[in-house]
Design a protein around this motif. Structure first.
Motif, mmCIF file in Angstrom:
data_model
loop_
_atom_site.group_PDB
_atom_site.id
_atom_site.type_symbol
_atom_site.label_atom_id
_atom_site.label_comp_id
_atom_site.label_asym_id
_atom_site.label_seq_id
_atom_site.Cartn_x
_atom_site.Cartn_y
_atom_site.Cartn_z
ATOM 1 N N GLU A 1 5.414 1.764 7.710
ATOM 2 C CA GLU A 1 3.967 0.843 7.125
ATOM 3 C C GLU A 1 4.429 -0.375 6.281
ATOM 4 O O GLU A 1 3.691 -1.273 6.681
ATOM 5 C CB GLU A 1 3.704 1.891 5.745
ATOM 6 C CG GLU A 1 2.460 2.658 6.181
ATOM 7 C CD GLU A 1 1.965 3.433 4.928
ATOM 8 O OE1 GLU A 1 2.123 4.818 4.912
ATOM 9 O OE2 GLU A 1 1.633 2.973 3.667
ATOM 10 N N PHE A 2 5.479 -0.387 5.538
ATOM 11 C CA PHE A 2 5.945 -1.709 5.212
ATOM 12 C C PHE A 2 6.188 -2.738 6.408
ATOM 13 O O PHE A 2 5.901 -3.903 6.301
ATOM 14 C CB PHE A 2 7.227 -1.688 4.404
ATOM 15 C CG PHE A 2 7.214 -0.779 3.336
ATOM 16 C CD1 PHE A 2 6.108 -0.490 2.461
ATOM 17 C CD2 PHE A 2 8.209 -0.014 2.903
ATOM 18 C CE1 PHE A 2 5.910 0.438 1.570
ATOM 19 C CE2 PHE A 2 8.175 1.002 1.950
ATOM 20 C CZ PHE A 2 6.923 0.960 1.218
ATOM 21 N N ARG A 3 6.616 -2.247 7.488
ATOM 22 C CA ARG A 3 6.885 -3.094 8.804
ATOM 23 C C ARG A 3 5.386 -3.435 9.160
ATOM 24 O O ARG A 3 5.387 -4.871 9.464
ATOM 25 C CB ARG A 3 7.802 -2.318 9.775
ATOM 26 C CG ARG A 3 8.085 -2.978 11.043
ATOM 27 C CD ARG A 3 8.648 -2.236 11.977
ATOM 28 N NE ARG A 3 10.058 -2.084 11.765
ATOM 29 C CZ ARG A 3 11.012 -2.821 12.344
ATOM 30 N NH1 ARG A 3 10.765 -3.768 13.194
ATOM 31 N NH2 ARG A 3 12.291 -2.628 12.120
ATOM 32 N N GLU A 4 4.502 -3.028 9.405
ATOM 33 C CA GLU A 4 3.307 -3.314 9.857
ATOM 34 C C GLU A 4 2.441 -4.099 9.036
ATOM 35 O O GLU A 4 2.058 -5.149 9.450
ATOM 36 C CB GLU A 4 2.256 -1.922 9.907
ATOM 37 C CG GLU A 4 2.442 -1.094 11.269
ATOM 38 C CD GLU A 4 1.578 0.126 11.311
ATOM 39 O OE1 GLU A 4 0.613 0.269 10.444
ATOM 40 O OE2 GLU A 4 2.241 1.131 11.692
ATOM 41 N N VAL A 5 2.706 -4.008 7.605
ATOM 42 C CA VAL A 5 2.320 -4.752 6.577
ATOM 43 C C VAL A 5 2.843 -6.204 6.857
ATOM 44 O O VAL A 5 2.330 -7.330 7.012
ATOM 45 C CB VAL A 5 2.299 -4.437 5.218
ATOM 46 C CG1 VAL A 5 1.851 -5.654 4.344
ATOM 47 C CG2 VAL A 5 1.470 -3.209 5.072
ATOM 48 N N PHE A 6 4.227 -6.179 6.958
ATOM 49 C CA PHE A 6 5.095 -7.469 7.140
ATOM 50 C C PHE A 6 4.612 -8.365 8.384
ATOM 51 O O PHE A 6 4.399 -9.367 8.348
ATOM 52 C CB PHE A 6 6.501 -6.975 7.145
ATOM 53 C CG PHE A 6 7.399 -8.341 7.718
ATOM 54 C CD1 PHE A 6 7.503 -9.468 6.629
ATOM 55 C CD2 PHE A 6 8.103 -8.618 8.982
ATOM 56 C CE1 PHE A 6 8.129 -10.482 7.065
ATOM 57 C CE2 PHE A 6 8.651 -9.430 9.193
ATOM 58 C CZ PHE A 6 9.059 -10.802 8.330
ATOM 59 N N GLU A 7 4.319 -7.416 9.482
ATOM 60 C CA GLU A 7 3.729 -8.026 10.880
ATOM 61 C C GLU A 7 2.418 -8.796 10.663
ATOM 62 O O GLU A 7 2.272 -9.880 11.059
ATOM 63 C CB GLU A 7 3.928 -7.048 11.998
ATOM 64 C CG GLU A 7 5.136 -6.996 12.468
ATOM 65 C CD GLU A 7 5.412 -5.677 13.376
ATOM 66 O OE1 GLU A 7 4.312 -5.150 13.686
ATOM 67 O OE2 GLU A 7 6.531 -5.345 13.524
#
Ligand SMILES: CCCC(=O)SCCNC(=O)CCNC(=O)[C@H](O)C(C)(C)COP(=O)(O)OP(=O)(O)OC[C@H]1O[C@@H](n2cnc3c(N)ncnc32)[C@H](O)[C@@H]1OP(=O)(O)O
Ligand SMILES: Nc1ncnc2c1ncn2[C@@H]1O[C@H](COP(=O)(O)OP(=O)(O)OP(=O)(O)O)[C@@H](O)[C@H]1O
Ligand SMILES: O=C(O)CCC(=O)C(=O)O
Ligand SMILES: [Fe+2]
Ligand SMILES: [Mg+2]
Length: 309
Positions: A51-57
């Motif tokens: 989830e954090f990775r998706e937000v970062f993207e």
């Protein structure tokens, strides 16, 4: 298993860097006391990290933004023309107003450990998602050896701790954390820009005169593993020799019972000057009062009460 208090008092040497708690084993507590860091395996779930990775993207694609957040490009490409998406971005800093990332700082399993080091009144002070890029050939993807306390105008240092979570497997090939165990028992040292031929990222100051005989320990970590470390521990990170962007998310916590200090006349003056110059450029802020105000504005209570900070 909980150790009986009486036994504990007998077997355990005086402690300074940890507080009495029911979570750390005697071995873990002793390890942090001696070394200034502690790795907890598999503390953050893959689901949360994804989830954090998706937000970062989304941040990289400018689909998401938040007040105060700083998006930084690697110095090797900072002056080149527009590079799309995450390939341009080396770090996102100060995401306290972006719930999708800030949730990391409130994860209960992290706060349980943080409390062992700094007590129950916990504030998040500094947040980062570091997206270490494949090295562009100039070794600028390295982070020089440093002590995080250099950046912080509050004390005592022992009531500050960093949680740093690997968002994927991180080892020497993609630039893992490198620590000098036991250096948390020393003093805050003078920091300056390292004399690196290929350039160095803005504000990536380093310690020049650390003891070269202290063995470097490379922390190989799996996705979700989390290291807690003391702000005087000397650490850095190596070059990313892979083609992927090495991701880690971190939060520096301080006890809200800490106090702000005036860094005038200390080794921290040089970083204060840079921070003030930047704040001036970006927000038109001027005085050192404003510097303290900036920390007060980005700090967030994540557990307990807000006292001094
Ligand atoms: C425990 C804490 C440990 C740490 O956090 S250590 C590192 C702390 N570092 C920071 O806080 C720096 C955060 N970054 C920033 O504030 C910004 O990204 C930074 C560097 C000011 C750039 O701001 P932007 O808004 O992106 O501005 P810009 O693209 O228009 O560039 C403005 C001038 O800055 C330069 N720049 C951009 N990224 C850089 C970099 N990575 N390293 C060195 N210089 C960099 C850029 O070339 C430009 O320079 P010029 O004005 O054209 O000469
Ligand atoms: N020549 C150097 N001068 C100053 N600091 C260095 C130098 N080489 C590495 N460092 C710093 O030491 C730490 C660890 O470096 P390390 O040697 O592990 O990584 P590396 O040089 O990128 O890769 P390698 O694993 O191939 O040695 C990093 O913080 C890095 O920035
Ligand atoms: O490379 C990393 O993730 C470590 C960065 C670091 O130590 C810092 O930003 O203070
Ligand atoms: Fe650091
Ligand atoms: Mg090396």
């Amino acid at each position: 298993m909980k150790t009986c208090d009486v036994d504990f008092a007998i077997v355990f040497p005086p402690t300074r860097y940890t507080l009495d708690n029911d979570l750390l084993t005697t071995e873990q507590r002793q390890f942090y006391e001696e070394n200034g860091f502690l790795v907890i395996k598999n503390l953050v779930s893959h689901k949360d990290i994804d989830e954090f990775r998706e937000v970062f993207e989304k941040v990289c694609k400018k689909e998401l933004t938040a007040p105060g957040m700083v998006v930084m490009r690697d110095v090797a490409i900072a002056k080149s023309e527009y590079v799309p998406d995450q390939k341009a971005i080396t770090k996102v800093q100060d995401f306290q107003e972006l719930p999708g990332l800030f949730r990391y700082c409130s994860l209960p399993q992290i706060l349980k450990y943080v409390e062992c080091f700094i007590g129950p009144n916990i504030m998040s002070m500094h947040t980062m998602l570091i997206n270490k890029p494949p090295d562009a050939g100039k070794k600028t993807s390295r982070h020089p050896m440093h002590q995080d306390l250099h950046y912080f105008p509050f004390r005592p240092a022992d009531r500050i701790v960093c949680a740093w979570t690997a968002m994927e497997r991180i080892d020497r090939s993609n630039g893992c954390l490198v620590v000098l165990p036991g250096t948390h028992k020393g003093e805050l040292k003078q920091h300056d820009y390292p004399e690196w031929e290929g350039g160095v990222n803005k504000m990536y100051h380093g310690v020049r005169d650390y003891d070269p005989n202290i063995p470097r320990v490379h922390l190989t970590m799996e996705k979700g593993d989390t290291v807690f470390f003391h702000p005087i521990l000397i650490h850095g990170s190596g070059m990313n020799k892979t083609a992927g962007f090495r991701k880690a998310i971190s939060c520096h916590y301080a006890s809200s019972d800490c106090d702000y200090i005036d860094v005038k006349g200390t080794t921290q003056e040089n970083i204060e000057k840079e921070v003030i110059e930047l704040a001036l450029k970006r927000y038109g802020l001027e005085s050192e009062i404003a510097l303290k105000d900036a920390w007060m504005a980005k700090g967030r209570v994540v557990q307990g009460e807000r006292n001094n900070l």
